[in-house]
Every structure is written in C-alpha cells, then in structure tokens.
Design a protein around this motif. Sequence first.
Motif, PDB file in Angstrom:
ATOM      1  N   GLU A  58      -9.770  -6.558   2.873  1.00 44.12           N
ATOM      2  CA  GLU A  58      -8.643  -6.171   2.012  1.00 44.12           C
ATOM      3  C   GLU A  58      -7.359  -6.045   2.824  1.00 44.12           C
ATOM      4  O   GLU A  58      -6.295  -6.514   2.421  1.00 44.12           O
ATOM      5  CB  GLU A  58      -8.954  -4.844   1.329  1.00 44.12           C
ATOM      6  CG  GLU A  58      -7.808  -4.320   0.455  1.00 44.12           C
ATOM      7  CD  GLU A  58      -8.079  -2.920  -0.076  1.00 44.12           C
ATOM      8  OE1 GLU A  58      -7.120  -2.303  -0.592  1.00 44.12           O
ATOM      9  OE2 GLU A  58      -9.226  -2.438   0.035  1.00 44.12           O
ATOM     10  N   ALA A  59      -7.459  -5.409   4.003  1.00 41.50           N
ATOM     11  CA  ALA A  59      -6.278  -5.227   4.841  1.00 41.50           C
ATOM     12  C   ALA A  59      -5.776  -6.554   5.402  1.00 41.50           C
ATOM     13  O   ALA A  59      -4.570  -6.733   5.594  1.00 41.50           O
ATOM     14  CB  ALA A  59      -6.600  -4.258   5.979  1.00 41.50           C
ATOM     15  N   ARG A  60      -6.690  -7.483   5.661  1.00 39.06           N
ATOM     16  CA  ARG A  60      -6.267  -8.801   6.153  1.00 39.06           C
ATOM     17  C   ARG A  60      -5.496  -9.569   5.087  1.00 39.06           C
ATOM     18  O   ARG A  60      -4.572 -10.325   5.395  1.00 39.06           O
ATOM     19  CB  ARG A  60      -7.486  -9.606   6.613  1.00 39.06           C
ATOM     20  CG  ARG A  60      -8.080  -9.128   7.929  1.00 39.06           C
ATOM     21  CD  ARG A  60      -9.476  -9.645   8.166  1.00 39.06           C
ATOM     22  NE  ARG A  60     -10.048  -9.067   9.388  1.00 39.06           N
ATOM     23  CZ  ARG A  60     -11.351  -8.910   9.613  1.00 39.06           C
ATOM     24  NH1 ARG A  60     -12.232  -9.283   8.674  1.00 39.06           N
ATOM     25  NH2 ARG A  60     -11.775  -8.379  10.746  1.00 39.06           N
ATOM     26  N   ARG A  61      -5.873  -9.359   3.822  1.00 44.27           N
ATOM     27  CA  ARG A  61      -5.141 -10.020   2.729  1.00 44.27           C
ATOM     28  C   ARG A  61      -3.803  -9.346   2.461  1.00 44.27           C
ATOM     29  O   ARG A  61      -2.840 -10.003   2.091  1.00 44.27           O
ATOM     30  CB  ARG A  61      -5.988 -10.002   1.447  1.00 44.27           C
ATOM     31  CG  ARG A  61      -7.227 -10.881   1.498  1.00 44.27           C
ATOM     32  CD  ARG A  61      -7.826 -11.061   0.101  1.00 44.27           C
ATOM     33  NE  ARG A  61      -8.228  -9.780  -0.476  1.00 44.27           N
ATOM     34  CZ  ARG A  61      -9.439  -9.252  -0.344  1.00 44.27           C
ATOM     35  NH1 ARG A  61     -10.373  -9.910   0.363  1.00 44.27           N
ATOM     36  NH2 ARG A  61      -9.746  -8.099  -0.892  1.00 44.27           N
ATOM     37  N   HIS A  62      -3.769  -8.025   2.666  1.00 48.73           N
ATOM     38  CA  HIS A  62      -2.552  -7.254   2.377  1.00 48.73           C
ATOM     39  C   HIS A  62      -2.269  -6.336   3.562  1.00 48.73           C
ATOM     40  O   HIS A  62      -2.498  -5.122   3.497  1.00 48.73           O
ATOM     41  CB  HIS A  62      -2.734  -6.421   1.110  1.00 48.73           C
ATOM     42  CG  HIS A  62      -3.242  -7.201  -0.067  1.00 48.73           C
ATOM     43  ND1 HIS A  62      -2.474  -8.110  -0.744  1.00 48.73           N
ATOM     44  CD2 HIS A  62      -4.464  -7.215  -0.666  1.00 48.73           C
ATOM     45  CE1 HIS A  62      -3.180  -8.651  -1.722  1.00 48.73           C
ATOM     46  NE2 HIS A  62      -4.389  -8.128  -1.690  1.00 48.73           N
ATOM     47  N   GLY A  64       0.320  -5.022   4.748  1.00 51.10           N
ATOM     48  CA  GLY A  64       1.266  -3.929   4.555  1.00 51.10           C
ATOM     49  C   GLY A  64       2.602  -4.198   5.224  1.00 51.10           C
ATOM     50  O   GLY A  64       2.704  -4.917   6.222  1.00 51.10           O
ATOM     51  N   ARG A  84      -7.783   1.641   6.945  1.00 47.70           N
ATOM     52  CA  ARG A  84      -7.081   0.840   5.928  1.00 47.70           C
ATOM     53  C   ARG A  84      -5.578   1.121   5.967  1.00 47.70           C
ATOM     54  O   ARG A  84      -4.766   0.199   5.934  1.00 47.70           O
ATOM     55  CB  ARG A  84      -7.638   1.161   4.548  1.00 47.70           C
ATOM     56  CG  ARG A  84      -6.956   0.387   3.411  1.00 47.70           C
ATOM     57  CD  ARG A  84      -7.472   0.817   2.050  1.00 47.70           C
ATOM     58  NE  ARG A  84      -8.879   0.452   1.867  1.00 47.70           N
ATOM     59  CZ  ARG A  84      -9.886   1.330   1.844  1.00 47.70           C
ATOM     60  NH1 ARG A  84      -9.648   2.636   2.001  1.00 47.70           N
ATOM     61  NH2 ARG A  84     -11.123   0.915   1.669  1.00 47.70           N
ATOM     62  N   ARG A  94       3.604  -5.828   9.070  1.00 52.95           N
ATOM     63  CA  ARG A  94       4.377  -7.072   9.121  1.00 52.95           C
ATOM     64  C   ARG A  94       5.698  -6.866   9.845  1.00 52.95           C
ATOM     65  O   ARG A  94       6.120  -7.690  10.647  1.00 52.95           O
ATOM     66  CB  ARG A  94       4.633  -7.592   7.698  1.00 52.95           C
ATOM     67  CG  ARG A  94       3.382  -8.106   6.999  1.00 52.95           C
ATOM     68  CD  ARG A  94       3.748  -8.952   5.789  1.00 52.95           C
ATOM     69  NE  ARG A  94       4.534  -8.215   4.819  1.00 52.95           N
ATOM     70  CZ  ARG A  94       4.015  -7.490   3.835  1.00 52.95           C
ATOM     71  NH1 ARG A  94       2.710  -7.403   3.707  1.00 52.95           N
ATOM     72  NH2 ARG A  94       4.792  -6.857   2.982  1.00 52.95           N
TER      73      ARG A  94
END
Length: 451
Positions: free
Chosen positions: A400-404, A406, A23, A410
Amino acid sequence: MRGTHGWAEIDAERKREILDAIRSGRATRGPSHAELDITDRCNVACYFCNQQDVRTKQQISLEHLTALIDEMAAMGVRSVRLSGGGDPLAHREIGRVLDHLHSRRVVVDNLTTNGALLGDDLARRLVEHRAREVVFSLNAADSGDYARMMQVKPVIFDRVVENIARLVEMRAAGSHPSVVVQFLLDRRKFRDLPKMYDLGRSLGADRVAIGLVLNVPGEHFDPDILLGPSDGDALRPMLEETLGKDRDAHLLQMFFPVPEWNAMVDEIRREIGAAPPPPLFATAPSFEERNGHCFFGWYTATIRGNGDLYPCCLLMLPDYKPLGNALQGRLADHWNGPEFRRLREEQREILLEGDGAKFDPARHRVIRSQCVEYGACWLKNIYFRGDGEFYRQLAETLEEARRHPGFAARFRRTWEQRKPALLAAARRALPADTLLGTWARRLRGGLRHSG
C-alpha cells in the motif's frame, strides 16, 4: 522457552501499532524491547572480544537504571536482553536490577554471560522470575584452553562449570530459563569439538552452540589463529564424531560463516542417518526477503553501560555516532528526537525499496551497509520471520505504501535530488557581498544542518 529477541511478548495490538507506524513513518509510543547493557565492566578479557575498543569501566547506576526501567515500562517495553560491552553480572546491583525488572513485568528475554559471577542468589532470581534464556560463553572444553581464550586464571573454568550445573539443578523440571552453552573454535583447539559437546551435554544444557572465533577490528591478535575455508578437511573428522554423538539428542546449534562447511554438516548427517534438526528459527510461508529489511527503529533500542543509545548491538562500533544518551534527558525525547527519526526515515525507505534497496553512504547517515545488504546481518529478521500473520500484514502495508508513498516521502526524495542544483543556483544569483547573499548563506547552512 528460548529467547526470541522479545517477540514472544508482543501482542497483536502492539504489532498493529508497529505496522501503522511503518505505514505512516511516525514513531511508535516507545520501544517494545530493549538491549540493556547495564555495565561496560567485565571480569574476563577474551582475546576475541569485539567490544574491547569501546569498553569503558562505566556502569549505569541503580538510581538511573530504576528510573530508566520505569520509563521504558511506561513506554511499552515488554522485555530486555542483558548483554553488551561488559558482563551484566559484573554490575554491583544486578540482583536489584533483576528484581525491579520483574516488578515492572519486564521479562529478561536473554542474559548472556561468562557465568563466573552467577552465584546461588542470582540463579534463584533467574529461575523465579522466569527468565527465558541464559547463554553461557564457555568457549573451551578445559581449564587450560579457557585461560588462554578468556585470559584469566584456569580455576575460573571450574567455577563456571559448577555455576551452570547449579542453575540447571535449580530449575529442575521447569522450562525457564533455557540454558545455552556456547563454544568457539579457533585453529589451536578445533580438535576439542567432541569434548566441547560432551561437556555441554553433561551439564544438562538445552542447546550446545558451536561457532567460530571471528576477526575483530584493531589487529588484536594474529589472524592466522582463525579457521578458514581451507580447514574444512581437517575439521571434518571432528564434525563426524560430534554429529554422531548428537544423532538423536538434537542439542547442537551449529551454523558456520563458511557455506561449504554447512553443506558438509548436512552431508554428514545424511551419511549417519540423522534426521534433519528442527529449524532454530522457523520461516513462515508469508515471509519474503523483499519485505525482510530491518524495522528496529520502531521496535527496539540498545543502551550501553555509559548510557549511549544505538539502533542495535551490531552497530555498537567505534566509528558509529550514538543516537543520544539515555542518561541525559528522557528516553521518550530521544525516541522521538531527530536521530531516531532519521533512523526510521532511512529504514522505511529501505523497506519500501524492497528488492531494489541499495545502501548509499551519501544519503544514509544512520544505517550502515550491513543494514541493507542481503545476508550481511542475521539479526534484522531471524527472530521474527516465523510470524506468518505479521509478515502477511507487513507485506500488505508495504504494498500500500509503495503505491501511495505520501507527500512527505516524495518531497524529501525530490529535495535530495534537486538540492545541489538549487544551492548552486542560489550562489550564482545572490552575490556574497549583498544582504540577500548573506541571508542565502545562512539559509544554506541551516538547510545543510537540517538535511
């Protein structure tokens, strides 16, 4: 209990650590499992060996091994696989190595050997230390063919057969270690398949594994000796006889890289009324291929007989640059160093991309195409995909990581996309004969080196 690539030793707390590290993109405190190739020496010279171009005569000294095992245990290693470029039993201090692993509560999950050097003392240790699995690469059904395939004296075959039988006798009614006898088929001896099965069964093996000799880099033998898809009709009678022998025993482990042959095996089983064999590797309902990419950067490492570090045994290739050397400095420093960090960055990127993951040789410096392409690597999830709770939690973690994703992820993607244009602009704006131009060249060099 057969080998599980160490997964059977991993408790819920350690699995949470792996998930949290995926994560966040950070490292775990250390590998949970290690493939430890304690020596590059081998006492046979199999014509089909895929390690012959990278093999040396080196071995890790007992002093270094003891220190390495101590450090790995402190980092959380729970199990090891002993295999690799040479035969692990060819290490001069293999008995003391097994004892030290046992003293540090590190389980031998798998030991793969040709078996010629397995004397009574080593067999006793494997039984008493409750090793999970010993795989014997026997490969042939008689001494003559053994001499051809392994390029040794025929008498070695009889010694290996005796050693396997003795290990089975020593464990008596116990379940440790599970004994696998492995045979390989080529065009010269595929008709011996029923004899191979008979031999493995007579030795009391828990599994009789059948595979094919596969091509290896370097043109070490005439490829005409390899079986191919067109040989299915010639192979079928041997499959019918062997599957008939195994109808109720279910000892066979047989899966070919030729889909038509696997379909033929299923057809023969139906014809003889054999029940489908239990799956060698279960798949949980929560497992999805999109989340099935490799997570070895948080789980394991492979150490060769000269100390070189690799992500796994399948990337121990002549043209692959090692990720460090375990005999130079602390393993913890390598695990947290730039090469393993880059491995985790690339694997995390692939995990997040899921179904859309593509290998990009310009962007991926540590992983290879087989780490990404579907069906190109059997190792990355086959031992783990039956763990329903882990893959349920992994799916939640990745979603969760795909939505956010980090800021760091990015920023890295944006930098990789814009770097060529920014460097070109810098070259145009800062002439080479100026002080700022000199600084810019130095900066560009540093950015290339670090990127």
